[in-house]
Write a protein that holds these residues in place. Structure first.
Motif, PDB file in Angstrom:
ATOM      1  N   HIS A   1       0.851  -1.190   0.000  1.00  0.00           N
ATOM      2  CA  HIS A   1       0.000   0.000   0.000  1.00  0.00           C
ATOM      3  C   HIS A   1       0.886   1.240   0.000  1.00  0.00           C
ATOM      4  CE1 HIS A   1      -3.725  -2.272   1.011  1.00  0.00           C
ATOM      5  NE2 HIS A   1      -2.853  -3.088   1.601  1.00  0.00           N
ATOM      6  N   GLU A   2       0.706   2.102  -1.006  1.00  0.00           N
ATOM      7  CA  GLU A   2       1.617   3.219  -1.279  1.00  0.00           C
ATOM      8  C   GLU A   2       2.987   2.633  -1.640  1.00  0.00           C
ATOM      9  OE1 GLU A   2      -0.025   6.910   1.235  1.00  0.00           O
ATOM     10  OE2 GLU A   2       1.034   5.459   2.474  1.00  0.00           O
ATOM     11  N   HIS A   3       3.882   3.451  -2.154  1.00  0.00           N
ATOM     12  CA  HIS A   3       5.161   2.866  -2.570  1.00  0.00           C
ATOM     13  C   HIS A   3       6.371   3.717  -2.227  1.00  0.00           C
ATOM     14  CE1 HIS A   3       4.152   5.569  -5.878  1.00  0.00           C
ATOM     15  NE2 HIS A   3       5.371   5.487  -6.326  1.00  0.00           N
ATOM     16  N   ARG A   4       6.161   4.925  -1.744  1.00  0.00           N
ATOM     17  CA  ARG A   4       7.310   5.758  -1.374  1.00  0.00           C
ATOM     18  C   ARG A   4       7.566   5.664   0.124  1.00  0.00           C
ATOM     19  NH1 ARG A   4       4.501   9.175  -5.081  1.00  0.00           N
ATOM     20  NH2 ARG A   4       5.559   9.205  -7.118  1.00  0.00           N
ATOM     21  N   HIS A   5       7.997   4.489   0.559  1.00  0.00           N
ATOM     22  CA  HIS A   5       8.360   4.305   1.969  1.00  0.00           C
ATOM     23  C   HIS A   5       9.345   3.147   2.097  1.00  0.00           C
ATOM     24  CE1 HIS A   5       5.454   0.881   2.428  1.00  0.00           C
ATOM     25  NE2 HIS A   5       4.737   1.587   1.569  1.00  0.00           N
TER      26      HIS A   5
ATOM     27  N   GLU B   1      -7.812  14.951  -4.555  1.00  0.00           N
ATOM     28  CA  GLU B   1      -8.368  13.799  -3.843  1.00  0.00           C
ATOM     29  C   GLU B   1      -8.514  12.650  -4.817  1.00  0.00           C
ATOM     30  OE1 GLU B   1      -9.443  12.435  -0.141  1.00  0.00           O
ATOM     31  OE2 GLU B   1      -9.488  14.603  -0.500  1.00  0.00           O
ATOM     32  N   SER B   2      -7.933  11.509  -4.492  1.00  0.00           N
ATOM     33  CA  SER B   2      -8.040  10.361  -5.395  1.00  0.00           C
ATOM     34  C   SER B   2      -9.327   9.583  -5.173  1.00  0.00           C
ATOM     35  CB  SER B   2      -6.843   9.423  -5.202  1.00  0.00           C
ATOM     36  OG  SER B   2      -6.807   8.943  -3.865  1.00  0.00           O
ATOM     37  N   PHE B   3      -9.811   9.576  -3.939  1.00  0.00           N
ATOM     38  CA  PHE B   3     -11.039   8.862  -3.608  1.00  0.00           C
ATOM     39  C   PHE B   3     -11.546   9.422  -2.280  1.00  0.00           C
ATOM     40  CE2 PHE B   3     -14.010   5.372  -3.230  1.00  0.00           C
ATOM     41  CZ  PHE B   3     -14.147   4.894  -4.534  1.00  0.00           C
ATOM     42  N   THR B   4     -12.832   9.319  -2.036  1.00  0.00           N
ATOM     43  CA  THR B   4     -13.420   9.890  -0.825  1.00  0.00           C
ATOM     44  C   THR B   4     -14.169   8.812  -0.060  1.00  0.00           C
ATOM     45  OG1 THR B   4     -13.709  11.963  -2.041  1.00  0.00           O
ATOM     46  CG2 THR B   4     -14.841  11.781   0.068  1.00  0.00           C
ATOM     47  N   THR B   5     -13.455   8.085   0.810  1.00  0.00           N
ATOM     48  CA  THR B   5     -14.108   7.037   1.585  1.00  0.00           C
ATOM     49  C   THR B   5     -15.191   7.609   2.486  1.00  0.00           C
ATOM     50  OG1 THR B   5     -12.032   5.799   1.600  1.00  0.00           O
ATOM     51  CG2 THR B   5     -13.722   5.105   3.146  1.00  0.00           C
ATOM     52  N   SER B   6     -14.914   8.773   3.088  1.00  0.00           N
ATOM     53  CA  SER B   6     -15.937   9.394   3.937  1.00  0.00           C
ATOM     54  C   SER B   6     -17.170   9.760   3.118  1.00  0.00           C
ATOM     55  CB  SER B   6     -15.366  10.623   4.641  1.00  0.00           C
ATOM     56  OG  SER B   6     -14.796  11.518   3.723  1.00  0.00           O
TER      57      SER B   6
ATOM     58  N   GLU C   1      -6.850   7.748 -11.997  1.00  0.00           N
ATOM     59  CA  GLU C   1      -5.594   7.204 -11.464  1.00  0.00           C
ATOM     60  C   GLU C   1      -4.975   6.209 -12.448  1.00  0.00           C
ATOM     61  OE1 GLU C   1      -3.676   5.864  -7.239  1.00  0.00           O
ATOM     62  OE2 GLU C   1      -5.698   5.136  -7.655  1.00  0.00           O
ATOM     63  N   LYS C   2      -5.807   5.514 -13.194  1.00  0.00           N
ATOM     64  CA  LYS C   2      -5.263   4.629 -14.228  1.00  0.00           C
ATOM     65  C   LYS C   2      -4.429   5.432 -15.226  1.00  0.00           C
ATOM     66  CE  LYS C   2      -6.548   1.384 -17.892  1.00  0.00           C
ATOM     67  NZ  LYS C   2      -7.646   0.601 -18.534  1.00  0.00           N
ATOM     68  N   GLU C   3      -4.908   6.589 -15.627  1.00  0.00           N
ATOM     69  CA  GLU C   3      -4.152   7.446 -16.542  1.00  0.00           C
ATOM     70  C   GLU C   3      -2.820   7.868 -15.930  1.00  0.00           C
ATOM     71  OE1 GLU C   3      -4.834   8.245 -19.705  1.00  0.00           O
ATOM     72  OE2 GLU C   3      -6.521   6.847 -19.544  1.00  0.00           O
TER      73      GLU C   3
ATOM     74  N   HIS D   1      -2.940   4.339  -3.846  1.00  0.00           N
ATOM     75  CA  HIS D   1      -3.882   5.147  -3.068  1.00  0.00           C
ATOM     76  C   HIS D   1      -3.777   6.631  -3.412  1.00  0.00           C
ATOM     77  CE1 HIS D   1      -5.263   1.923  -0.345  1.00  0.00           C
ATOM     78  NE2 HIS D   1      -4.009   1.491  -0.388  1.00  0.00           N
ATOM     79  N   GLY D   2      -3.665   6.932  -4.698  1.00  0.00           N
ATOM     80  CA  GLY D   2      -3.658   8.326  -5.129  1.00  0.00           C
ATOM     81  C   GLY D   2      -2.299   8.989  -5.173  1.00  0.00           C
TER      82      GLY D   2
END
Length: 390
Positions: A103-107, A298-303, A167-169, A129-130
């Protein structure tokens, strides 16, 4: 399947953002489906996590390993993780898993996981995740990370998960092959929204009249969320019977908002309840009339999905990637503009039939598509394809 999730922060640190909740919900559903699920993460939360054995914590059936960060302050203020002993442990245990979900990749955990997964031919999927493209903050640091590790982490994944077509783009711009990209949305736990609380509980707790209209924001209090725009637009409404609740933890932007509130003399109209979870959060959703996410990005809004489960209409800016299916379907979409946002609010406040229509459509979408039961089945199917290939 033996599944490993790799994520910078994990439950119970839900105040650290949507990635924590998403990784937890996916892992929990996979355990409930009969899989052996582990999580490699760090011990950083608002306060450092301390268990009897940080490398053997049961979280709802999930085996969680909280690697110790050298500095909790650096992790929380600069979002740079420094998990000591993780490299040695990942190297020793990587072959225990059939599939890995990063999950995420810059870490740092992603760097070590990528290295040993590739070396041992263990397939992994990546869910950004955006955060696919290096922009908004720390662009130079992100560019450096990508040149050293990020591009390889992305390109060596068996599959990458995009939350939306937008996000696919972004993945395509980073050179990821189209056939490696899967559209996998986020979801919510529908069981939590089966028996909703009665209206009025949230308003009663915060001394809001039952006759007042309530606008709700729920998320991090961060510059990227566009809350300064929301306050400016709220000031344009000129209606004495409207309140605004800004729910969430402060990520360094609350002081700026308080200055705006004082400037516009809105102290008695805007409340900051802090972080709300569980039933308290749902009570806020039930009592609101409009849910707003005025993000700069915002990539997605779970709330927003949670508000839809409570049959509430949404208002989003076009900077939110889900605006393509929200617009005139479950809510209104506007430019990142003070006047347009205030006009959108006024439109919904004065059209109860439209609000009801948006609310019913939103609930239907949650039941059929945006829930973790449906999403987990899709992810499991993708895992199986990746394992067969290897």
């Amino acid at each position: 399947m033996n599944i490993l999730h790799v994520v910078p922060s994990f439950a119970p640190c839900f105040a650290h953002g949507g990635v924590v909740n998403a990784s937890y919900q996916i892992a929990k559903k996979q355990f409930e489906a009969g899989h052996n699920v582990s999580v490699y993460t760090t011990d950083s939360c608002d306060e450092r996590l301390k268990y009897k054995d940080n490398y053997n914590v049961d979280v709802d059936g999930i085996k969680v390993f909280y690697f110790k960060n050298l500095s909790n302050t650096i992790k929380n203020k600069m979002t740079i993780d420094t998990p000591i002993s993780s490299i040695r442990y990942i190297k020793k245990t990587i072959n225990n898993f059939d599939i890995i979900h990063i999950h995420e990749h810059r870490h740092s955990l992603a760097i070590a996981t990528h290295r040993y997964a590739k070396k041992n031919n263990i397939p992994y999927v990546l869910q950004a995740h955006g955060s696919v493209l290096p922009f908004f903050q720390k662009e130079k640091l992100k560019d450096i990370f990508d040149k050293l590790w990020g591009f390889d982490i992305l390109h060596d994944a068996s599959r990458v998960f995009a939350l939306t077509e937008i996000e696919k783009e972004q993945y395509l711009k980073m050179g990821i092959l189209n056939e490696k990209i899967e559209i996998v949305p986020l979801g919510i736990n529908l069981d939590e929204y089966t028996n909703l609380p009665n209206r009025g509980k949230f308003k009663s707790k915060y001394n809001i009249s039952e006759n007042d209209k309530l606008i709700l924001f729920l998320g991090r209090i961060h510059e990227i969320k566009g809350l300064d725009l929301l306050i400016k637009s709220f000031n344009e409404l000129k209606n004495e019977n409207i309140k605004l609740a800004i729910v969430g933890g402060d990520y360094g932007f609350k002081e700026e908002l308080l200055k705006l509130i004082e400037k516009y003399d809105l102290t008695d109209k805007i409340i900051f309840p802090g972080v709300l979870t569980g039933r308290d959060k749902i009570e806020a959703m039930v009592d609101c009339d409009i849910f707003i996410m005025p993000s700069r990005y915002e990539s997605f809004t779970t709330s927003g999905l949670e508000a839809m489960a409570c049959r509430k209409p949404l208002i989003l800016t076009k900077n939110n990637h889900i605006h393509t299916w929200v617009k005139d379907n479950t809510g209104l979409v506007c430019e990142f503009n003070e006047k347009e946002l205030s006009n959108s609010i006024n439109k919904l406040l004065n059209d109860e039939d439209l609000c009801k229509k948006f609310g019913n459509t939103g609930r239907e979408l949650i039941e059929n598509k945006y829930n973790w039961n449906t999403v987990e089945k899709q992810i499991e199917s993708i895992y199986e394809k990746c394992i067969i290939k290897y």
